[in-house]
Design an enzyme around this catalytic site. Structure first.
Site, PDB file in Angstrom:
ATOM      1  N   ARG A   1      -4.802   1.482  -0.658  1.00 36.66           N
ATOM      2  CA  ARG A   1      -4.709   0.037  -0.473  1.00 36.66           C
ATOM      3  C   ARG A   1      -4.579  -0.739  -1.780  1.00 36.66           C
ATOM      4  NH1 ARG A   1      -8.991  -4.494   1.618  1.00 36.66           N
ATOM      5  NH2 ARG A   1      -7.430  -6.026   2.256  1.00 36.66           N
ATOM      6  N   LEU A   2      -3.619  -1.653  -1.783  1.00 36.15           N
ATOM      7  CA  LEU A   2      -3.539  -2.714  -2.779  1.00 36.15           C
ATOM      8  C   LEU A   2      -3.969  -3.987  -2.059  1.00 36.15           C
ATOM      9  CD1 LEU A   2      -2.648  -3.650  -5.637  1.00 36.15           C
ATOM     10  CD2 LEU A   2      -0.400  -4.097  -4.662  1.00 36.15           C
TER      11      LEU A   2
ATOM     12  N   SER B 174      10.438 -12.370  -6.288  1.00 32.76           N
ATOM     13  CA  SER B 174      11.608 -12.023  -7.086  1.00 32.76           C
ATOM     14  C   SER B 174      12.890 -12.388  -6.345  1.00 32.76           C
ATOM     15  CB  SER B 174      11.579 -10.514  -7.394  1.00 32.76           C
ATOM     16  OG  SER B 174      12.652 -10.135  -8.211  1.00 32.76           O
ATOM     17  N   GLY B 175      13.967 -12.589  -7.111  1.00 36.93           N
ATOM     18  CA  GLY B 175      15.210 -13.120  -6.547  1.00 36.93           C
ATOM     19  C   GLY B 175      16.237 -12.097  -6.120  1.00 36.93           C
TER      20      GLY B 175
ATOM     21  N   CYS C  77       0.836  -1.186   0.000  1.00 41.60           N
ATOM     22  CA  CYS C  77       0.000   0.000   0.000  1.00 41.60           C
ATOM     23  C   CYS C  77       0.877   1.244   0.000  1.00 41.60           C
ATOM     24  CB  CYS C  77      -0.897   0.006   1.242  1.00 41.60           C
ATOM     25  SG  CYS C  77      -1.863  -1.501   1.460  1.00 41.60           S
TER      26      CYS C  77
ATOM     27  N   ASP D 140      -3.248  -8.950   8.136  1.00 41.12           N
ATOM     28  CA  ASP D 140      -2.062  -8.791   8.969  1.00 41.12           C
ATOM     29  C   ASP D 140      -2.024  -7.409   9.621  1.00 41.12           C
ATOM     30  OD1 ASP D 140      -1.695  -7.655   6.481  1.00 41.12           O
ATOM     31  OD2 ASP D 140       0.383  -8.288   6.253  1.00 41.12           O
TER      32      ASP D 140
ATOM     33  N   VAL E 161      -4.561  -7.613  -0.971  1.00 38.81           N
ATOM     34  CA  VAL E 161      -3.911  -8.903  -1.193  1.00 38.81           C
ATOM     35  C   VAL E 161      -4.427  -9.959  -0.224  1.00 38.81           C
ATOM     36  CG1 VAL E 161      -1.691 -10.124  -1.114  1.00 38.81           C
ATOM     37  CG2 VAL E 161      -1.823  -7.845  -2.146  1.00 38.81           C
TER      38      VAL E 161
ATOM     39  N   ASN F 169       1.760  -0.446   5.486  1.00 38.86           N
ATOM     40  CA  ASN F 169       2.156  -0.869   4.141  1.00 38.86           C
ATOM     41  C   ASN F 169       3.077  -2.059   4.292  1.00 38.86           C
ATOM     42  OD1 ASN F 169       3.211  -1.114   1.513  1.00 38.86           O
ATOM     43  ND2 ASN F 169       4.747   0.465   1.878  1.00 38.86           N
ATOM     44  N   GLY F 170       2.664  -3.225   3.792  1.00 44.95           N
ATOM     45  CA  GLY F 170       3.572  -4.357   3.878  1.00 44.95           C
ATOM     46  C   GLY F 170       2.868  -5.689   3.914  1.00 44.95           C
TER      47      GLY F 170
END
Length: 562
Positions: A50-51, A375-376, A2, A102, A53, A77-78
């Site tokens: 907000r995104l 992602s790596g 977010c 969360d 998830v 955010n997280g």
């Protein structure tokens, strides 16, 4: 993921500042396209984008919980990767929950444990909590999620990105000499804690702050620590495999579709393999994977020592090995050039040019189908993947290994510009080396390897994390980085070099940990950089635009460049 922002001013009623708060929120709309919210109460205003998830229905923010006679309000955010463990612990202690998010776990943990909550979290986050008296700000251990702030007499402004911060009239749009040194002599890196603009700061990784209306008190709850590594080779290989596997598996939790980036390199292949196995075990469809390339690169690709072959062959090997549903995104070179401008806007500062713009376009294409990916990033910094770890001449050279001389940068600057620039950069290097924790039993090589780890951890790695967060979130795409689990960081910092570079290879211990699980051709593949375009069209377009800018005699660059 977010976007968060807020404003505390003891002399203002934030109900009268709703327009400014709205502007700050709108500036972060790309970070949170699914929902927005605000909270104002007297001298405090909080905003959230907000995104969605986790718990798509009930995760609205700001979120307020009343405990006894006190209210606590959070913007967060997280992602927390030990949500279930903490929720169960809090329930056993009498806490009740009304959502699966969360965010509610973070807020209840703060209510119960205060500032010690940060040490209990495994995740990537930045958040602010108002308890009616003081403002609590915190950032994750590794610094994956950003949080900028500015204090002034009687107030503080904070935000997830500089663009949102700049919407507030209390922020100066001034770049002083230190800020210019950051841009021209250190960039695209940036000193942790500095926001380049005058009086703008950033919470450090592993830091929290408490603002009481007069000043902010800052506290580090996480730093690198040196300890003796006592495990033998076999036990170390097993521990590395278990740490990485556990981190990836924790980060596969999502209420929306999830994918992995796949370049055919060691790091992305490990993550994809673990994700694919997890999906098989749970009877889920194959994992979706994404790679990037450029139009006509098959025609213009130039093999080099640094990049001997394109990724496509190795992507095919991993696709076959995992059964992934693979998507190859091919970027147009003219579009890549045009995206340089929105890429700078996304970062809020000058960045990594086409490395930024290509990732921005890549994330934009992925967002058409997905919201969350793994992602790596960061394995090279933690496990010795870069050439400067292995070349003794560079390793013991007394400077940043990726920027060993400022001569080229200095040559394009006007004579006399930033006269103390070299001194500024030198001090940053010395401070980082001095702060690297060491043991009295460390050999000279051990000590230098700890310094090299700290240099990469605090500079090179932060630059890549900054890039990934800004370019992905600009498209409303959440990207998780499993190698940034703090347990992996702690373990890697204390690995003896002969184990870390097992068999004389970069990331040798990681290769050994997954040999037999991944094809040998992937395990043994030489490190290859993020793909770039070789098409001359892109370079021609850039040169033409630069000439246009320099031919404009009113450009401020004429005060800076030779």
């Amino acid at each position: 993921m977010c976007g968060i922002a807020g404003w505390y001013d003891r002399d203002l009623d934030m109900n009268d500042a709703s327009g400014i708060l709205s502007s700050m929120s709108e500036a972060m709309s790309c970070r949170g396209p699914d929902d927005s919210g605000s909270y104002t109460c007297g001298c405090i205003g909080l905003v959230h984008r907000r995104l969605a998830v986790i718990d798509l229905v009930n995760g609205h923010q700001p979120m307020t919980i009343r405990e006894k006679d006190k209210e606590y309000t959070i913007v967060y955010n997280g992602e927390l990767y030990n949500t279930d463990e903490l929720r169960n612990k809090l329930i056993s202690e009498g806490c009740t929950f009304r959502t699966r998010s969360d965010t509610e776990v973070v807020l209840n943990t703060f209510i119960k444990y205060g500032s010690k909550c940060c040490e209990m979290f495994n995740g990537i986050f930045a958040f602010a909590i108002w308890d009616g008296e003081a403002l609590f700000l915190a950032r994750d251990r590794i610094g994956v999620k950003p949080l900028f702030y500015c204090t002034y007499r009687g107030g503080i402004v904070f935000a997830s990105d500089l663009n949102a911060l700049m919407q507030n009239p209390m922020i100066s749009h001034t770049v002083d000499e230190n800020g210019l040194a950051e841009l021209f002599l250190i960039g695209p890196g940036r000193t942790s804690g500095q926001g380049v603009y005058r009086d703008v700061s950033e919470l450090l990784p592993g830091q929290y702050g408490i603002y009481n209306g007069k000043a902010i008190s800052l506290h580090k709850y996480y730093t690198l620590k040196a300890f003796e590594h006592t495990s033998d080779e076999a036990a170390t290989i097993k521990e590395v495999r278990e740490l990485i596997t556990d981190s990836v598996r924790r980060q596969l939790v999502s209420d929306v579709p999830l994918f992995t980036f796949l370049s055919g390199g060691l790091d992305s292949s490990i993550i994809t393999y673990i994700a694919a196995e997890h999906r098989k075990e749970n009877g889920l469809p194959p994992i979706d994977t994404y790679s990037i390339d450029y139009e006509d690169n098959d025609k213009y690709f130039e093999s080099s020592l640094f990049q001997p072959s394109p990724d496509s062959e190795y992507i095919g090997i991993m696709q076959s090995h995992t059964g992934s549903c693979h998507h190859s995104v091919i970027l147009d070179n003219r579009e890549l050039f045009e995206a340089l401008y929105p890429a700078v806007e996304a970062r809020g500062l000058p960045g990594m040019t086409d490395v930024d713009s290509s990732l921005l376009l890549f994330c934009r294409r992925i967002k058409e189908d997905f919201t969350v990916g793994l992602s790596g990033e960061c394995a090279d910094e933690l496990f010795g993947g870069y050439p400067w770890y292995h070349n003794k001449d560079i390793l013991f050279e007394d400077c940043f290994p990726w920027s060993r001389s400022l001569d080229i940068r200095r040559s394009v600057l006007k004579k006399g510009f930033l006269p103390r620039g070299e001194e500024y950069v030198r001090q940053k290097y010395l401070d980082t080396c001095a702060a690297a924790p060491k043991l009295s039993t460390d050999t000279p090589l051990d000590k230098r390897m700890r310094e090299m780890f700290a240099l990469n951890f605090n500079w090179f790695m932060q630059t890549l994390l900054d890039r990934k967060d800004r370019m992905s979130m600009y498209s409303g795409l959440e990207v998780r980085v499993p190698f940034c689990d703090w347990r992996i960081v702690d373990y890697a910092y204390n690995l003896p070099w002969e184990l870390k570079a097992l068999n004389g290879r970069e990331k040798g211990i990681v290769r050994a940990a997954f040999r037999g699980l991944l094809p040998d051709s992937i395990i043994d593949r030489k490190k290859s950089p993020y793909p770039k375009t070789y098409n001359p069209l892109y370079f021609r377009l850039c040169a033409e635009r630069v000439r246009e800018i320099l031919n404009d005699r009113t450009s401020p660059l004429h005060d800076i460049l030779d």
